[in-house]
Each structure stands twice: as C-alpha cells, then as structure tokens.
Scaffold this active site. Structure first.
Site, short mmCIF file in Angstrom:
data_model
loop_
_atom_site.label_atom_id
_atom_site.label_comp_id
_atom_site.label_asym_id
_atom_site.label_seq_id
_atom_site.Cartn_x
_atom_site.Cartn_y
_atom_site.Cartn_z
N THR A 192 -4.83 -12.48 5.44
CA THR A 192 -4.86 -11.67 4.52
C THR A 192 -3.79 -10.14 4.85
O THR A 192 -3.37 -10.75 5.68
CB THR A 192 -6.32 -10.13 5.14
OG1 THR A 192 -7.63 -10.52 4.17
CG2 THR A 192 -5.88 -9.21 4.63
N VAL A 221 -18.28 -12.25 -1.20
CA VAL A 221 -17.00 -11.47 -0.60
C VAL A 221 -16.84 -10.87 0.92
O VAL A 221 -17.43 -10.32 0.78
CB VAL A 221 -17.53 -10.65 -2.57
CG1 VAL A 221 -16.31 -9.09 -2.45
CG2 VAL A 221 -17.04 -11.31 -3.09
N GLY A 222 -15.58 -10.29 0.30
CA GLY A 222 -14.97 -9.81 2.11
C GLY A 222 -15.23 -8.70 1.84
O GLY A 222 -15.14 -7.59 0.84
N GLY A 244 -9.22 -8.79 9.10
CA GLY A 244 -10.21 -9.53 10.13
C GLY A 244 -12.03 -10.52 9.24
O GLY A 244 -11.46 -10.55 8.27
N1 ASP Z 1 -10.94 -9.14 5.51
C1 ASP Z 1 -10.78 -10.89 5.20
C2 ASP Z 1 -12.39 -11.55 4.42
O1 ASP Z 1 -13.39 -11.24 5.19
C3 ASP Z 1 -10.12 -12.20 5.59
C4 ASP Z 1 -8.61 -11.42 6.41
O2 ASP Z 1 -8.66 -10.76 6.57
O3 ASP Z 1 -8.78 -12.74 7.69
O4 ASP Z 1 -12.00 -11.84 3.45
#
Ligand code: ASP
Length: 324
Positions: A192, A221-222, A244
């Site tokens: 991200t 979906v995150g 995260g």
């Molecule tokens: N937060 C993002 C998600 O869960 C992934 C990431 O930040 O690494 O989609």
C-alpha cells in the site's frame, strides 16, 4: 490627494499580502509496512526505495511550495507511487487468488469532510485520480468494480489492460505462496501507498492506494478505500493514511478512531496514533499509519519491523526511512 493615493496603495499591497497563503506546509508519505529484514534487503534495493521516496517528496514539496492544495499534493505524489513497480499500488500491485490485479483507493478532504473512493477496479491506471474525481464530481463516496470503471470512462479516463499492472516479482510471490500453501509472512501479503498533506492555506487531506492483500479472494475489499478505516481527514483533528492487515483496520475503524481520540480525549496527534497502534497490536494486527494536523505536527507509527516512509516540511526538515 497624494496622501489618499499613498494610503490606497498601502491598503492594496496589504490586502495582497493578506491574500497570499502563509507558506507553512508539510507532507508525509508511506509505501507500505511489513516484515522488513535489513540483512535480507540488498543495499541496491534499499537505495532504489530511498530514491523513489525522495523523488515523491520532491514532487510533493514543489506542489505545495507553489500554492497547490493538499488534494493536489496527494494526487501528484500517489500517482508516482502507483506508477512505480516497487510498491503495492497501480503498476506492481499484488495479485488476487485468480491471478488478476484489483485495486482500491480513497481520498478525503479535512476542510469539507468530502471523500471519494473506488474498490476492486481492474482497469484504472491511477486509482487515486478516479477517487479524487469521485470526491469532486460524484454524489456518492464509494464506487466498486465495473461501476467504478464506467464512472471513470465517463469522466474521460482511458482504461488499461489488467496486464499493465503485472510485474514478474509479484507473479513469482503469488506462485510461491500458492505452491507452498504456506502461511505467508506479512510482508509477502501486503504493501500500500499513502500520503497526508497540510497545504499553505491551512487545510489537510489524506489519500491511500493499494492492490490490497496478495492472494485475496471473493472480491475482498480492504481498509484502504473505506473512509474511517484506512483513510480519514478532518481539519479539526488530523489526516491519516494507513497500511497493514486491512481486516483489523476495518474492525477498529482505525483512522476515525484516531481522530476521535484527539477530539474527545484531547490526545495529541502522535499520542492518538500510538494508542491506536497499541490497540491494533493487542488485537493481533500488524501495520502502520501516517498522520498530520493543521499545525504541521506529523506522526509515523507502525508495529512491524519496517515501513517505507518519508516526510518534508516547509521549514526544510526532511526524512526518509525504511526500518524501525
Ligand atoms: N491495508 C491494505 C489492505 O488490507 C494492505 C496493506 O496496506 O498492505 O488491503
């Protein structure tokens, strides 16, 4: 008469001075948090990341010093991070279980609490630009999948093939993960990018863009496109962008909770970010957050061994780092 003209010209120049924005601005970026072992990352790769982060900071700085808004700075910096194959956003994003790339992004403006987001898109080269267009031109906040793509087309964005996003590195990671059927390390799975900015007009905003978690299934979906989870901005408190394990961030209402800690409990920006990371750790989640407030205070907090990150301020302070 001469006296009158003199005082008029004084008044005019004074009002011009007042109209000029005070050049107090700041910008913080992240390129993902995760398990990062200093001994396992070659100096060449480290330098590549550092150079990319420095480039992004230079561009963000030039937008803000020339009177651009916080939204302009966020869009311009995140586009560079999306176009770089190094980060899990845009080109170089992680693959889904089916071997496709599905992207999420969001942006929020602290002055108006306006927000725009898209999720699960497969053909939008720079999701942050479309998220901003949702904020500015749509009556909705969050558009998903083919609907988001249709909106983008109607707004003049040219679609790209899904293969545009592919990189050998991400494909290998997916194949390895699927072949070994092992529990991937956090670093394998996510990344991200994000930016929070204070502009010289005293406004703050936040933006986040991602490919999400590697090997994701079922249209997962995150937190990144969820306002209040991965992204939040309010001029009264702060602007935040997260990275995260998204499920934890959604469950915590992570970035909105930081804002609430500042608003109701009167915690400082840094204290509130630290407190939220403590809650994340307690739940068993991993990741990080960047934050900024209207005074130009910044926070860069995470509970992983590393987070690609950097900041720049109008007073010349600047920093870039990867490891704890
Ligand atoms: N937060 C993002 C998600 O869960 C992934 C990431 O930040 O690494 O989609």
């Amino acid at each position: 008469m001469k006296q009158f003209l003199l005082s008029l010209s004084f008044l005019l120049s004074a009002s011009i001075l007042i109209a000029q924005p005070a050049k107090n601005y700041a910008l913080v970026i992240h390129g993902g948090a995760g398990v990062m072992d200093k001994d396992k990352m070659s100096p060449e790769i480290q330098n590549e990341y550092i150079a990319a982060l420095n480039k992004v900071l230079r561009v963000g700085d030039s937008v803000l010093v020339n009177g651009g808004t916080c939204l302009d700075a966020i869009e311009r910096t995140i586009v560079i991070l999306e176009d770089s194959p190094l980060f899990n956003a845009g080109k170089g994003a992680v693959f889904t279980h089916e071997g496709l790339v599905e992207l999420d992004a969001s942006v929020m403006e602290g002055k108006t609490l306006k927000a725009g987001a898209i999720a699960g898109v497969r053909d939008i080269k720079n999701p942050i630009q479309v998220a901003r267009t949702v904020l500015e031109k749509s009556e909705h906040v969050l558009l998903t999948g083919t609907g988001a793509s249709q909106f983008a087309k109607e707004q003049g964005f040219q679609p790209v093939e899904n293969s545009y996003f592919y990189t050998e590195k991400r494909l290998k990671s997916l194949q390895e993960l699927q072949k070994k059927e092992r529990e991937a390390t956090t670093n394998d799975k996510h990344g991200t990018v994000g930016c929070v900015a204070l502009d010289s007009y005293g406004n703050i905003a936040a933006g986040t863009s991602t490919g999400g978690m590697m090997n994701k299934k079922y249209g997962r979906v995150g937190d990144s496109p969820i306002i209040g989870a991965g992204t939040y901005a309010n001029n009264e408190t702060g602007a935040f962008s997260c990275t995260g394990h998204g499920e934890y961030y959604i469950r915590l209402g992570f970035s909105r909770d930081i804002s609430a800690l500042m608003e109701y409990k009167k915690l400082s920006l840094q204290e509130a970010c630290q407190e939220e990371i403590r809650k994340l750790t307690e739940m068993g989640g991993t990741g990080g957050v960047i934050g900024i407030d209207r005074k130009g205070n910044i926070a860069l907090e995470f509970n992983t061994s590393g987070m690609f990150r950097g900041f720049i301020k109008s007073n010349g302070e600047k920093g870039v780092a990867i490891f704890k």
